[in-house]
Motif scaffolding. Structure first.
Motif, PDB file in Angstrom:
ATOM      1  N   ASN A   1      31.579 -24.922 -47.867  1.00 35.27           N
ATOM      2  CA  ASN A   1      31.188 -25.349 -46.521  1.00 35.27           C
ATOM      3  C   ASN A   1      30.989 -26.860 -46.447  1.00 35.27           C
ATOM      4  OD1 ASN A   1      31.230 -22.739 -45.491  1.00 35.27           O
ATOM      5  ND2 ASN A   1      29.106 -22.349 -46.056  1.00 35.27           N
ATOM      6  N   TYR A   2      30.458 -27.431 -47.522  1.00 35.61           N
ATOM      7  CA  TYR A   2      30.297 -28.884 -47.558  1.00 35.61           C
ATOM      8  C   TYR A   2      31.660 -29.580 -47.531  1.00 35.61           C
ATOM      9  CZ  TYR A   2      29.453 -33.535 -49.474  1.00 35.61           C
ATOM     10  OH  TYR A   2      29.439 -34.885 -49.668  1.00 35.61           O
ATOM     11  N   LEU A   3      32.622 -29.020 -48.275  1.00 32.91           N
ATOM     12  CA  LEU A   3      33.964 -29.610 -48.299  1.00 32.91           C
ATOM     13  C   LEU A   3      34.648 -29.483 -46.936  1.00 32.91           C
ATOM     14  CD1 LEU A   3      35.182 -28.354 -51.794  1.00 32.91           C
ATOM     15  CD2 LEU A   3      34.646 -30.719 -51.144  1.00 32.91           C
TER      16      LEU A   3
ATOM     17  N   PRO B   1      26.313 -32.448 -56.768  1.00 34.35           N
ATOM     18  CA  PRO B   1      26.398 -33.900 -56.999  1.00 34.35           C
ATOM     19  C   PRO B   1      27.757 -34.357 -57.497  1.00 34.35           C
ATOM     20  CG  PRO B   1      24.322 -33.066 -57.851  1.00 34.35           C
ATOM     21  CD  PRO B   1      25.147 -31.874 -57.475  1.00 34.35           C
ATOM     22  N   PHE B   2      28.442 -33.536 -58.301  1.00 36.04           N
ATOM     23  CA  PHE B   2      29.773 -33.904 -58.784  1.00 36.04           C
ATOM     24  C   PHE B   2      30.776 -33.943 -57.627  1.00 36.04           C
ATOM     25  CE2 PHE B   2      27.830 -31.627 -62.458  1.00 36.04           C
ATOM     26  CZ  PHE B   2      27.691 -32.726 -63.291  1.00 36.04           C
ATOM     27  N   VAL B   3      30.605 -33.009 -56.686  1.00 35.00           N
ATOM     28  CA  VAL B   3      31.485 -32.960 -55.518  1.00 35.00           C
ATOM     29  C   VAL B   3      31.205 -34.154 -54.604  1.00 35.00           C
ATOM     30  CG1 VAL B   3      32.208 -31.580 -53.536  1.00 35.00           C
ATOM     31  CG2 VAL B   3      31.540 -30.443 -55.668  1.00 35.00           C
ATOM     32  N   GLU B   4      29.929 -34.439 -54.383  1.00 34.65           N
ATOM     33  CA  GLU B   4      29.559 -35.588 -53.542  1.00 34.65           C
ATOM     34  C   GLU B   4      30.112 -36.888 -54.110  1.00 34.65           C
ATOM     35  OE1 GLU B   4      25.401 -35.157 -51.408  1.00 34.65           O
ATOM     36  OE2 GLU B   4      25.205 -34.650 -53.528  1.00 34.65           O
ATOM     37  N   ASN B   5      30.036 -37.041 -55.419  1.00 33.97           N
ATOM     38  CA  ASN B   5      30.553 -38.257 -56.041  1.00 33.97           C
ATOM     39  C   ASN B   5      32.059 -38.377 -55.872  1.00 33.97           C
ATOM     40  OD1 ASN B   5      28.088 -39.134 -56.869  1.00 33.97           O
ATOM     41  ND2 ASN B   5      28.571 -39.236 -59.039  1.00 33.97           N
ATOM     42  N   ALA B   6      32.753 -37.238 -55.934  1.00 30.88           N
ATOM     43  CA  ALA B   6      34.208 -37.252 -55.754  1.00 30.88           C
ATOM     44  C   ALA B   6      34.569 -37.742 -54.356  1.00 30.88           C
ATOM     45  CB  ALA B   6      34.780 -35.859 -55.999  1.00 30.88           C
ATOM     46  N   VAL B   7      33.780 -37.321 -53.355  1.00 32.53           N
ATOM     47  CA  VAL B   7      34.028 -37.748 -51.967  1.00 32.53           C
ATOM     48  C   VAL B   7      33.649 -39.211 -51.783  1.00 32.53           C
ATOM     49  CG1 VAL B   7      33.362 -37.391 -49.563  1.00 32.53           C
ATOM     50  CG2 VAL B   7      33.708 -35.412 -51.070  1.00 32.53           C
ATOM     51  N   LYS B   8      32.465 -39.555 -52.290  1.00 34.38           N
ATOM     52  CA  LYS B   8      31.933 -40.906 -52.058  1.00 34.38           C
ATOM     53  C   LYS B   8      32.752 -41.986 -52.745  1.00 34.38           C
ATOM     54  CE  LYS B   8      27.732 -43.646 -52.683  1.00 34.38           C
ATOM     55  NZ  LYS B   8      26.330 -43.645 -53.184  1.00 34.38           N
ATOM     56  N   HIS B   9      33.124 -41.742 -54.008  1.00 37.83           N
ATOM     57  CA  HIS B   9      33.817 -42.778 -54.780  1.00 37.83           C
ATOM     58  C   HIS B   9      35.334 -42.613 -54.762  1.00 37.83           C
ATOM     59  CE1 HIS B   9      30.034 -44.311 -56.371  1.00 37.83           C
ATOM     60  NE2 HIS B   9      29.663 -43.056 -56.557  1.00 37.83           N
TER      61      HIS B   9
END
Length: 329
Positions: free
Chosen positions: A206-208, A241-249
């Motif tokens: 859902n976040y993705l 957090p690993f998914v968020e980092n993939a999106v952010k960076h």
């Protein structure tokens, strides 16, 4: 706690007194006919037991805490040997020096046995207290880390909504609703030690979907689950957090076309979680190791000490590969 400690001390010393008394009576059982009455026989055993226990109690409650524990070893040894000798002399002087010698070595034996039992019990208590302190410290640290996850995730999600609002996207209201559902799950899961793996993966999906709407067509996201999720559980908010980092960076830091590939594989009781994102051509001076990543690394050390985490910062992509045993405590 204090009353309980006193009760335990009384109980243990009463048990020790009873044990010494039984052993003493058994040791002179063969000579019971030498006593005038049965009462005098048992009183002799009682008096002798009390005599031995008084020496042991003086050693345990006075000499050990006030001398041995304070590292005054020479004085401690002198006083212990002294009280044993005095006790042997008082008890055996009416008979002969031979009896005094026998009493001396007998009291050394009984006192030594009592000391061994004392130090064994104290060692067990100290180890138990140490384990309880470590467990309490671990719980405090985990609660602190879990509390950090909420504002970090909310901050990243609000940034996504802000970006949509700047674009005046008609999907902004829908995204706000999606975010509220994500936050509802996060707040509920934060109260638990573990959640169903299925629910955690649905949360990531859902976040993705939310991020996909914000990033439009400039980012291709693949999320694949292989294997039987079954009824496995996992610590909440451990993978996000690993998914968020993939999106952010990755996608968020460039206007170029980018990709995010996430593969979740369950083999037996082992979860393999792999996140690969493309890196922008021009890398900004931001650090990849943010609060969220440091947080999850510490949680992994505390919750899944046997995990493996491989992070590869390659020229064109960034890869995170995590493996944990879902049956681990």
């Amino acid at each position: 706690m204090f009353n309980r400690s006193i009760k335990n001390t009384i109980f243990l010393n009463a048990g020790a007194f009873l044990l010494v008394g039984i052993l003493e009576i058994l040791s002179i059982w063969a000579s019971r006919d030498n006593f005038e009455t049965v009462y005098s026989f048992y009183m002799h055993g009682f008096n002798y037991t009390l005599y031995i226990m008084v020496i042991i109690w003086i050693n345990h409650f006075i000499f050990i805490p006030f001398l041995l524990d304070k590292r005054r070893y020479v004085l401690y040894v002198i006083l212990v040997i002294g009280i044993i000798f005095v006790g042997a002399y008082i008890r055996g002087h009416a008979y002969s020096w031979h009896t005094v010698n026998k009493m001396f070595f007998f009291l050394i034996y009984t006192t030594g046995t009592g000391m061994a039992a004392f130090f064994l019990r104290r060692s067990i208590i100290i180890q138990k207290e140490k384990s309880e302190k470590e467990k309490l410290q671990k719980e405090i640290e985990l609660n602190y880390l879990k509390q950090q996850v909420n504002p970090h995730f909310l901050f990243n999600s609000l940034n996504s909504i802000y970006a949509l609002s700047r674009q005046q996207s008609p999907e902004t209201p829908e995204v706000v609703i999606q975010l509220s559902e994500l936050m509802r799950y996060q707040l509920e899961s934060a109260k638990k030690d573990t959640v169903l793996l299925k629910e955690e993966l649905e949360f990531i999906e859902n976040y993705l979907l939310l991020e996909e709407k914000r990033l439009s067509t400039r980012c291709k996201i693949e999320f694949v689950i292989e294997g039987q999720v079954s009824d496995f559980t996992i610590a909440p908010m451990l993978l996000i957090p690993f998914v968020e980092n993939a999106v952010k960076h990755g996608a968020q830091s460039t206007n170029d076309q980018s990709t995010i590939d996430i593969t979740t594989t369950i083999k037996g009781t082992t979860l393999n979680f792999c996140v690969v994102n493309s890196k922008p051509t021009t890398v900004t001076a931001s650090k990849r190791e943010g609060t969220g990543l440091e947080n999850v690394k510490r949680r992994l050390q505390l919750l899944y000490p046997d995990h493996t985490l491989d992070i590869e910062d390659q020229e064109k992509k960034y890869r995170v590969n995590l493996a944990i045993d879902l049956k681990a405590p």
